[in-house]
Design a protein around this motif. Structure first.
Motif, PDB file in Angstrom:
ATOM      1  N   VAL A  68      -1.721  -8.543 -11.578  1.00  0.00           N
ATOM      2  CA  VAL A  68      -1.547  -7.566 -10.244  1.00  0.00           C
ATOM      3  C   VAL A  68      -3.087  -6.300 -10.460  1.00  0.00           C
ATOM      4  O   VAL A  68      -3.127  -5.970 -11.521  1.00  0.00           O
ATOM      5  CB  VAL A  68      -0.445  -6.009 -10.285  1.00  0.00           C
ATOM      6  N   HIS A  71      -6.968  -0.860 -11.479  1.00  0.00           N
ATOM      7  CA  HIS A  71      -5.853  -1.161 -12.593  1.00  0.00           C
ATOM      8  C   HIS A  71      -5.830  -3.006 -12.725  1.00  0.00           C
ATOM      9  O   HIS A  71      -5.291  -2.963 -11.195  1.00  0.00           O
ATOM     10  CB  HIS A  71      -4.904   0.165 -12.342  1.00  0.00           C
ATOM     11  N   GLY A 124      -3.689   5.507  -3.999  1.00  0.00           N
ATOM     12  CA  GLY A 124      -3.193   5.813  -4.712  1.00  0.00           C
ATOM     13  C   GLY A 124      -2.840   6.825  -5.302  1.00  0.00           C
ATOM     14  O   GLY A 124      -3.357   7.334  -5.743  1.00  0.00           O
ATOM     15  N   ARG A 127      -0.499  -8.779  -5.494  1.00  0.00           N
ATOM     16  CA  ARG A 127       0.262  -9.407  -6.899  1.00  0.00           C
ATOM     17  C   ARG A 127       0.115 -10.581  -6.640  1.00  0.00           C
ATOM     18  O   ARG A 127       0.329 -11.694  -5.659  1.00  0.00           O
ATOM     19  CB  ARG A 127       1.278  -9.223  -6.239  1.00  0.00           C
ATOM     20  N   SER A 164      -2.335  -2.873  -3.316  1.00  0.00           N
ATOM     21  CA  SER A 164      -2.769  -4.094  -4.635  1.00  0.00           C
ATOM     22  C   SER A 164      -2.220  -4.768  -3.929  1.00  0.00           C
ATOM     23  O   SER A 164      -1.615  -5.352  -2.724  1.00  0.00           O
ATOM     24  CB  SER A 164      -1.131  -3.548  -5.341  1.00  0.00           C
ATOM     25  N   CYS A 209      -0.055   2.178  -7.157  1.00  0.00           N
ATOM     26  CA  CYS A 209      -0.178   1.510  -7.112  1.00  0.00           C
ATOM     27  C   CYS A 209      -1.654   0.925  -6.284  1.00  0.00           C
ATOM     28  O   CYS A 209      -2.423   0.755  -6.153  1.00  0.00           O
ATOM     29  CB  CYS A 209       0.128   0.437  -7.947  1.00  0.00           C
ATOM     30  N   ASP A 225       0.941  -0.927  -0.190  1.00  0.00           N
ATOM     31  CA  ASP A 225      -0.499  -0.079  -0.045  1.00  0.00           C
ATOM     32  C   ASP A 225       0.758   1.413   0.175  1.00  0.00           C
ATOM     33  O   ASP A 225       0.005   2.180   0.524  1.00  0.00           O
ATOM     34  CB  ASP A 225      -1.347  -0.228   1.479  1.00  0.00           C
ATOM     35  N   CYS A 246      -4.282  -2.848  -8.673  1.00  0.00           N
ATOM     36  CA  CYS A 246      -3.996  -1.995  -7.355  1.00  0.00           C
ATOM     37  C   CYS A 246      -5.356  -0.913  -7.810  1.00  0.00           C
ATOM     38  O   CYS A 246      -6.780  -0.753  -8.025  1.00  0.00           O
ATOM     39  CB  CYS A 246      -3.760  -1.233  -9.411  1.00  0.00           C
ATOM     40  N   HIS A 247      -5.346  -0.334  -6.729  1.00  0.00           N
ATOM     41  CA  HIS A 247      -6.572   0.873  -6.107  1.00  0.00           C
ATOM     42  C   HIS A 247      -7.447   0.743  -5.440  1.00  0.00           C
ATOM     43  O   HIS A 247      -8.152   1.235  -5.810  1.00  0.00           O
ATOM     44  CB  HIS A 247      -6.796   2.138  -7.414  1.00  0.00           C
TER      45      HIS A 247
END
Length: 200
Positions: free
Chosen positions: A118, A169, A161, A109, A107, A104, A100, A120-121
């Motif tokens: 991955v 994302h 992010g 992964r 997130s 990004c 975090d 993100c956000h």
């Protein structure tokens, strides 16, 4: 019925975007990997977000949405969805990192064989206990190192992010090379549409 709505939405959205075939981000020195579109393997995959509203930014070069750079390479595909919509894991695999503290945002992964995906956000934050780091968002807890299945809820759409609005994302890599997620979604759509046709 839910599957039919998803297939119709993804098919129309992928075509409506007019997304190009997989391209390579030469600026980051990482040529894109090709996607096998004729295989049935994609039947096992899950669309990564609920309450999907559309694509807001494709994979490839674009103008910076925050004005920081005139042109930049966008390493994934952005999915618009209302804040708080659930994010689903694309493919069964192992959580290799939760974070975090980057652009990004919060997130997750995931490693699935030769693939890395991955997210993100996301809403939430990363915490740590004696067992290591984990992402927590309300009642959801995703621990680094845990195995998760395809379609499992792993978080919610947020605005953490570097972002200008709520969205997911989603970045994909195959054997270390970036892949255009739209090409994968088109392959999934074709494979899953074929499976549905056989059942009807």
């Amino acid at each position: 019925m839910k599957c039919n709505r998803w297939l119709a939405a993804i098919g129309a959205s992928a075509l409506g975007l007019g997304l190009v075939s997989v391209v390579g981000p030469k600026a980051v020195g990482n040529p894109s990997a090709p996607v096998a579109v004729g295989t049935s393997i994609w039947r096992n995959a899950s669309f990564p977000v609920e309450n999907f509203q559309g694509y807001t930014s494709p994979f490839g070069y674009r103008s910076s949405p925050t004005g920081g750079y005139s042109r930049e390479f966008h390493t994934g595909l952005d999915f618009a969805a209302p804040q708080g919509s659930y994010i689903r894991n694309w493919w069964s695999g192992r959580v290799v990192r939760v974070s975090d503290n980057t652009a990004c945002g919060t997130s997750v992964r995931v490693q699935s064989g030769s693939w890395v995906h991955v997210y993100c956000h996301m809403k939430g934050r990363v915490a740590r206990d004696s067992s290591g780091p984990y992402m927590v968002d309300g009642g959801l807890k995703i621990r680094q190192g845990q195995t998760i299945r395809a379609g499992q809820r792993i978080g919610r759409v947020g605005m953490t992010g570097r972002t200008t609005g709520p969205h997911l994302h989603w970045t994909l890599k195959y054997r270390g090379k970036l892949v255009d997620p739209a090409a994968v979604l088109r392959a999934m759509h074709r494979a899953q549409r074929g499976t549905l046709s056989k059942k009807l």
